[in-house]
Design a protein around this motif. Structure first.
Motif, PDB file in Angstrom:
ATOM      1  N   ILE A  29       3.277 -14.410   1.579  1.00  0.00           N
ATOM      2  CA  ILE A  29       3.866 -14.067   2.542  1.00  0.00           C
ATOM      3  C   ILE A  29       3.480 -14.699   4.015  1.00  0.00           C
ATOM      4  O   ILE A  29       2.266 -14.742   4.232  1.00  0.00           O
ATOM      5  N   TYR A  30       4.584 -14.789   4.890  1.00  0.00           N
ATOM      6  CA  TYR A  30       4.048 -15.630   6.244  1.00  0.00           C
ATOM      7  C   TYR A  30       4.309 -14.114   7.229  1.00  0.00           C
ATOM      8  O   TYR A  30       5.509 -13.818   7.142  1.00  0.00           O
ATOM      9  N   ILE A  31       3.539 -14.117   8.239  1.00  0.00           N
ATOM     10  CA  ILE A  31       3.865 -13.034   9.056  1.00  0.00           C
ATOM     11  C   ILE A  31       4.027 -13.610  10.491  1.00  0.00           C
ATOM     12  O   ILE A  31       3.245 -14.417  10.924  1.00  0.00           O
ATOM     13  N   GLY A  32       5.031 -13.358  11.112  1.00  0.00           N
ATOM     14  CA  GLY A  32       5.405 -14.195  12.353  1.00  0.00           C
ATOM     15  C   GLY A  32       4.705 -13.534  13.497  1.00  0.00           C
ATOM     16  O   GLY A  32       4.426 -14.179  14.306  1.00  0.00           O
ATOM     17  N   VAL A  33       4.856 -12.113  13.566  1.00  0.00           N
ATOM     18  CA  VAL A  33       4.233 -11.394  14.521  1.00  0.00           C
ATOM     19  C   VAL A  33       3.206 -10.393  13.997  1.00  0.00           C
ATOM     20  O   VAL A  33       3.628  -9.536  12.917  1.00  0.00           O
ATOM     21  N   SER A  34       2.078 -10.322  14.371  1.00  0.00           N
ATOM     22  CA  SER A  34       1.019  -9.644  13.799  1.00  0.00           C
ATOM     23  C   SER A  34       1.277  -7.901  13.674  1.00  0.00           C
ATOM     24  O   SER A  34       2.183  -7.546  14.587  1.00  0.00           O
ATOM     25  N   GLY A  35       0.699  -7.305  12.711  1.00  0.00           N
ATOM     26  CA  GLY A  35       0.631  -5.812  12.725  1.00  0.00           C
ATOM     27  C   GLY A  35       0.329  -5.512  11.316  1.00  0.00           C
ATOM     28  O   GLY A  35      -0.498  -6.219  10.690  1.00  0.00           O
ATOM     29  N   ASP A  36       0.720  -4.247  11.108  1.00  0.00           N
ATOM     30  CA  ASP A  36       0.278  -3.773   9.494  1.00  0.00           C
ATOM     31  C   ASP A  36       1.154  -4.139   8.563  1.00  0.00           C
ATOM     32  O   ASP A  36       2.430  -4.091   9.063  1.00  0.00           O
ATOM     33  N   VAL A  37       1.016  -4.280   7.313  1.00  0.00           N
ATOM     34  CA  VAL A  37       1.646  -4.699   6.429  1.00  0.00           C
ATOM     35  C   VAL A  37       1.364  -3.888   5.100  1.00  0.00           C
ATOM     36  O   VAL A  37       0.264  -4.022   4.527  1.00  0.00           O
ATOM     37  N   ALA A  38       2.211  -3.122   4.781  1.00  0.00           N
ATOM     38  CA  ALA A  38       2.329  -2.366   3.597  1.00  0.00           C
ATOM     39  C   ALA A  38       3.313  -2.848   2.429  1.00  0.00           C
ATOM     40  O   ALA A  38       4.081  -3.095   2.710  1.00  0.00           O
ATOM     41  N   VAL A  39       2.429  -2.801   1.379  1.00  0.00           N
ATOM     42  CA  VAL A  39       3.098  -3.614   0.087  1.00  0.00           C
ATOM     43  C   VAL A  39       2.639  -2.941  -0.985  1.00  0.00           C
ATOM     44  O   VAL A  39       1.881  -2.367  -1.101  1.00  0.00           O
ATOM     45  N   VAL A  40       3.394  -3.105  -2.132  1.00  0.00           N
ATOM     46  CA  VAL A  40       3.168  -2.801  -3.604  1.00  0.00           C
ATOM     47  C   VAL A  40       2.949  -4.028  -4.248  1.00  0.00           C
ATOM     48  O   VAL A  40       3.821  -5.050  -4.124  1.00  0.00           O
ATOM     49  N   MET A  41       1.710  -4.226  -4.731  1.00  0.00           N
ATOM     50  CA  MET A  41       1.516  -5.310  -5.559  1.00  0.00           C
ATOM     51  C   MET A  41       1.930  -5.065  -6.966  1.00  0.00           C
ATOM     52  O   MET A  41       2.093  -4.048  -7.516  1.00  0.00           O
ATOM     53  N   GLN A  42       2.201  -6.375  -7.620  1.00  0.00           N
ATOM     54  CA  GLN A  42       2.702  -6.185  -9.176  1.00  0.00           C
ATOM     55  C   GLN A  42       1.658  -5.348  -9.925  1.00  0.00           C
ATOM     56  O   GLN A  42       0.530  -5.575  -9.831  1.00  0.00           O
ATOM     57  N   GLY A  43       2.524  -4.597 -10.920  1.00  0.00           N
ATOM     58  CA  GLY A  43       1.472  -3.903 -11.736  1.00  0.00           C
ATOM     59  C   GLY A  43       0.810  -2.743 -11.081  1.00  0.00           C
ATOM     60  O   GLY A  43       0.317  -1.922 -11.770  1.00  0.00           O
ATOM     61  N   LYS A  44       0.943  -2.231  -9.906  1.00  0.00           N
ATOM     62  CA  LYS A  44       0.206  -1.187  -9.415  1.00  0.00           C
ATOM     63  C   LYS A  44       1.465  -0.178  -8.849  1.00  0.00           C
ATOM     64  O   LYS A  44       2.455  -0.593  -8.410  1.00  0.00           O
ATOM     65  N   ALA A  45       1.038   1.247  -8.918  1.00  0.00           N
ATOM     66  CA  ALA A  45       1.658   2.100  -8.493  1.00  0.00           C
ATOM     67  C   ALA A  45       1.177   2.376  -6.989  1.00  0.00           C
ATOM     68  O   ALA A  45      -0.010   2.525  -6.490  1.00  0.00           O
TER      69      ALA A  45
END
Length: 79
Positions: A29-45
């Motif tokens: 993923i590309y982040i245009g403006v910095s900050g925190d990024v909350a994600v769900v990764m494949q296979g993870k709850a």
């Protein structure tokens, strides 16, 4: 060889963070403006949060970019 695809992206799609929408498995993923990024990764709850991510490419392959906890903006999924 690890079997991972490390070639350059062919195209990019703008991502609106959402607590319900699932994205297709991007190369990064590309982040245009910095900050925190909350994600769900494949296979993870559950979400994990990358704190204070600078603008640029974040080499992860999430299946969701969460609205809750994400403060970074101008996010693109790279395919």
């Amino acid at each position: 060889m690890s079997g991972r695809d490390v070639s350059a992206a062919d195209y990019a799609v703008a991502v609106t963070p959402s607590d319900s929408a699932v994205i297709q498995y991007p190369r990064a993923i590309y982040i245009g403006v910095s900050g925190d990024v909350a994600v769900v990764m494949q296979g993870k709850a559950g979400a994990v949060t990358f704190k204070a991510v600078p603008a640029g490419i974040l080499p992860i392959r999430p299946v969701q970019i969460m609205a809750t906890g994400t403060t970074a903006t101008d996010i693109l999924a790279l395919y």
